[in-house]
Motif scaffolding. Structure first.
Motif, short mmCIF file in Angstrom:
data_model
loop_
_atom_site.label_atom_id
_atom_site.label_comp_id
_atom_site.label_asym_id
_atom_site.label_seq_id
_atom_site.Cartn_x
_atom_site.Cartn_y
_atom_site.Cartn_z
N LEU A 178 3.86 -27.48 -21.13
CA LEU A 178 4.87 -26.28 -21.28
C LEU A 178 4.18 -25.56 -22.32
O LEU A 178 5.64 -24.69 -22.76
CB LEU A 178 5.35 -27.58 -22.41
CG LEU A 178 6.64 -29.20 -21.61
CD1 LEU A 178 5.98 -30.65 -22.43
CD2 LEU A 178 7.35 -28.46 -20.75
N HIS A 179 3.45 -25.57 -22.96
CA HIS A 179 3.17 -24.02 -23.97
C HIS A 179 3.12 -22.82 -22.81
O HIS A 179 3.42 -21.96 -23.94
CB HIS A 179 2.18 -24.39 -24.65
CG HIS A 179 1.59 -23.60 -25.25
ND1 HIS A 179 2.11 -23.27 -27.34
CD2 HIS A 179 0.74 -22.52 -26.05
CE1 HIS A 179 2.00 -22.37 -28.14
NE2 HIS A 179 0.83 -22.07 -27.66
N THR A 210 11.86 -24.91 -18.19
CA THR A 210 11.33 -26.22 -19.29
C THR A 210 11.84 -27.60 -18.28
O THR A 210 11.06 -27.78 -17.96
CB THR A 210 11.95 -25.69 -20.26
OG1 THR A 210 10.91 -25.04 -21.16
CG2 THR A 210 11.11 -27.02 -21.05
N HIS A 245 6.33 -21.53 -27.94
CA HIS A 245 6.10 -22.32 -28.53
C HIS A 245 5.64 -22.73 -30.19
O HIS A 245 4.86 -23.22 -30.37
CB HIS A 245 5.78 -23.51 -27.98
CG HIS A 245 7.03 -24.19 -26.54
ND1 HIS A 245 8.32 -24.65 -27.13
CD2 HIS A 245 6.81 -24.29 -25.46
CE1 HIS A 245 8.38 -24.71 -26.10
NE2 HIS A 245 8.00 -24.30 -25.26
N ASP A 275 6.81 -27.95 -28.22
CA ASP A 275 6.12 -28.19 -26.96
C ASP A 275 5.39 -30.19 -27.15
O ASP A 275 5.08 -30.90 -25.90
CB ASP A 275 5.01 -27.27 -26.72
CG ASP A 275 3.91 -27.15 -27.65
OD1 ASP A 275 4.63 -27.01 -28.79
OD2 ASP A 275 2.64 -26.34 -27.33
#
Length: 379
Positions: free
Chosen positions: A14-15, A27, A96, A101
């Motif tokens: 996610l980062h 995302t 992020h 995240d």
């Protein structure tokens, strides 16, 4: 159950793909991919055409008496990352930098647990776009996302903070985050030659007087026991040194610990601006935009129970915290649905929104265990 290494990998994945407000398409697809790998027996997934990057997941309870909501914000910031991490952002100029995240990973860990251990009550997970700007929580509420069986009776959320030791849960009854509003002011007079001020109406002078008067609002119109902030962070006027500026533009922000206080500050700000306009024979226009960034005011009863659980659970590191003047759009949802927001310590030298912010990943499991334990007791 997701393992420690799986949770860390999810966070790192996610980062690397931060997206700004209302553009969180990759995302959302990543979140869906992870959630679809969970046991689906108790789960129901919902997307929102009016808010295409939002994602909701409902967990059916055994014998539900209520629906408990949990919100995780999913957007990143327009910040160029400078952490040097091997899993740094792949999206140029985006990061992020506020820990969302981590927020998403904790939410996925909680959801994963309850997908395998059916809860007593219903649970509703809201993966929310646009927290950093465009007030995604308010957008979702106004578009009727929380209707029928998708409306929680209570709402919970957490936010990372580098100011607490890793894994520590921080909370307080009352206001956790201040409410925030944007200020835009325009002053219109008459431009002219610097040598003939009597033939012009100088808005640099008017702007200077207004800025000075604005400083008296918190000092003289707000109870000193309470707290408020007005900051004028940008001023633009004039084009050259030997010409009088006929227009000045000011931008700033105001913050307060309760919605009542914000409205009081706003009222005085409008009055002071109008007064300066009148005294300088200028046209004064003011725009104040709060959107969904209301104060995060924790519900007294629910929060007392939350704090009691965290303080008395030997597995949880708990710390009472002071209000923060930073803004959070979860405040709007708490104004509509009672609930509690807390901090999760991630212990870092850099602050959120900075290019070097690097929260400790070991906080993820601590956050999951604390919230899962509270939810099971709360039910």
């Amino acid at each position: 159950m997701l393992t420690t290494s799986q949770l860390i990998q999810i966070r790192r994945d996610l980062h690397q793909i931060p997206e700004v407000a209302l553009q969180e398409h990759d995302t959302k697809q990543y979140l869906l991919k992870v959630i679809q790998q969970f046991d689906q027996q108790f789960l129901q997934i919902k997307t929102v055409p009016e808010l295409p990057t939002a994602l909701l997941v409902r967990v059916q309870g055994k014998q539900p008496k209520k629906t408990i909501g949990y919100r995780a914000d999913i957007d990143g910031l327009p910040v160029k990352e400078k952490t040097g991490l091997a899993f740094s952002s792949k999206n140029e100029g985006k990061m992020h930098a506020c820990g969302h995240d981590i927020h998403m990973t904790v939410a996925l860990g909680i959801l994963n647990y309850f997908s395998e251990h059916q809860p007593q009550d219903n649970l509703l997970f809201f993966f929310q776009p646009a927290e950093e700007s465009k007030n995604g929580g308010k957008l979702a509420y106004e578009q009727g996302v929380f209707a029928g069986e998708w409306r929680p009776d209570e709402f919970f959320a957490l936010h990372v903070t580098p100011d607490l030791p890793t894994g520590t849960i921080g909370c307080r009854n009352g206001t956790l985050f201040a409410g925030a509003a944007e200020i835009n002011i325009d002053l219109y007079g008459q431009d002219g030659h610097a040598a003939y001020p009597q033939r012009a109406n100088d808005m640099v002078v008017a702007a200077a007087a207004l800025i000075s008067q604005i400083q008296t609002i918190v000092a003289r119109s707000i109870d000193p026991i309470e707290s408020g902030v007005i900051t004028i962070g940008k001023v633009r006027a004039g084009t050259i040194r030997n010409a009088i500026a006929g227009h000045a533009h000011l931008e700033g922000t105001l913050r307060g610990l309760t919605q009542t206080m914000i409205e009081q500050i706003e009222k005085r700000l409008r009055e002071v601006t109008a007064g300066i306009g009148q005294s300088f024979a200028a046209r004064a226009e003011i725009e104040i935009n709060q959107g969904g960034y209301w104060p995060v005011e924790n519900d007294p009863k629910i929060t007392a129970e939350f704090i009691d659980y965290m303080k008395n659970n030997p597995a949880v590191k708990y710390q009472e915290t002071e209000p923060a003047m930073t803004g959070e759009d979860f405040g709007y949802l708490l104004a509509k649905i009672p609930g509690t927001m807390c901090w999760l310590g991630v212990e870092d030298d850099s602050q959120p929104h900075s290019a070097t912010f690097n929260p400790q990943e070991s906080a993820i499991e601590a956050g999951i265990k604390a919230i899962v334990g509270f939810f099971e007791e709360h039910m």
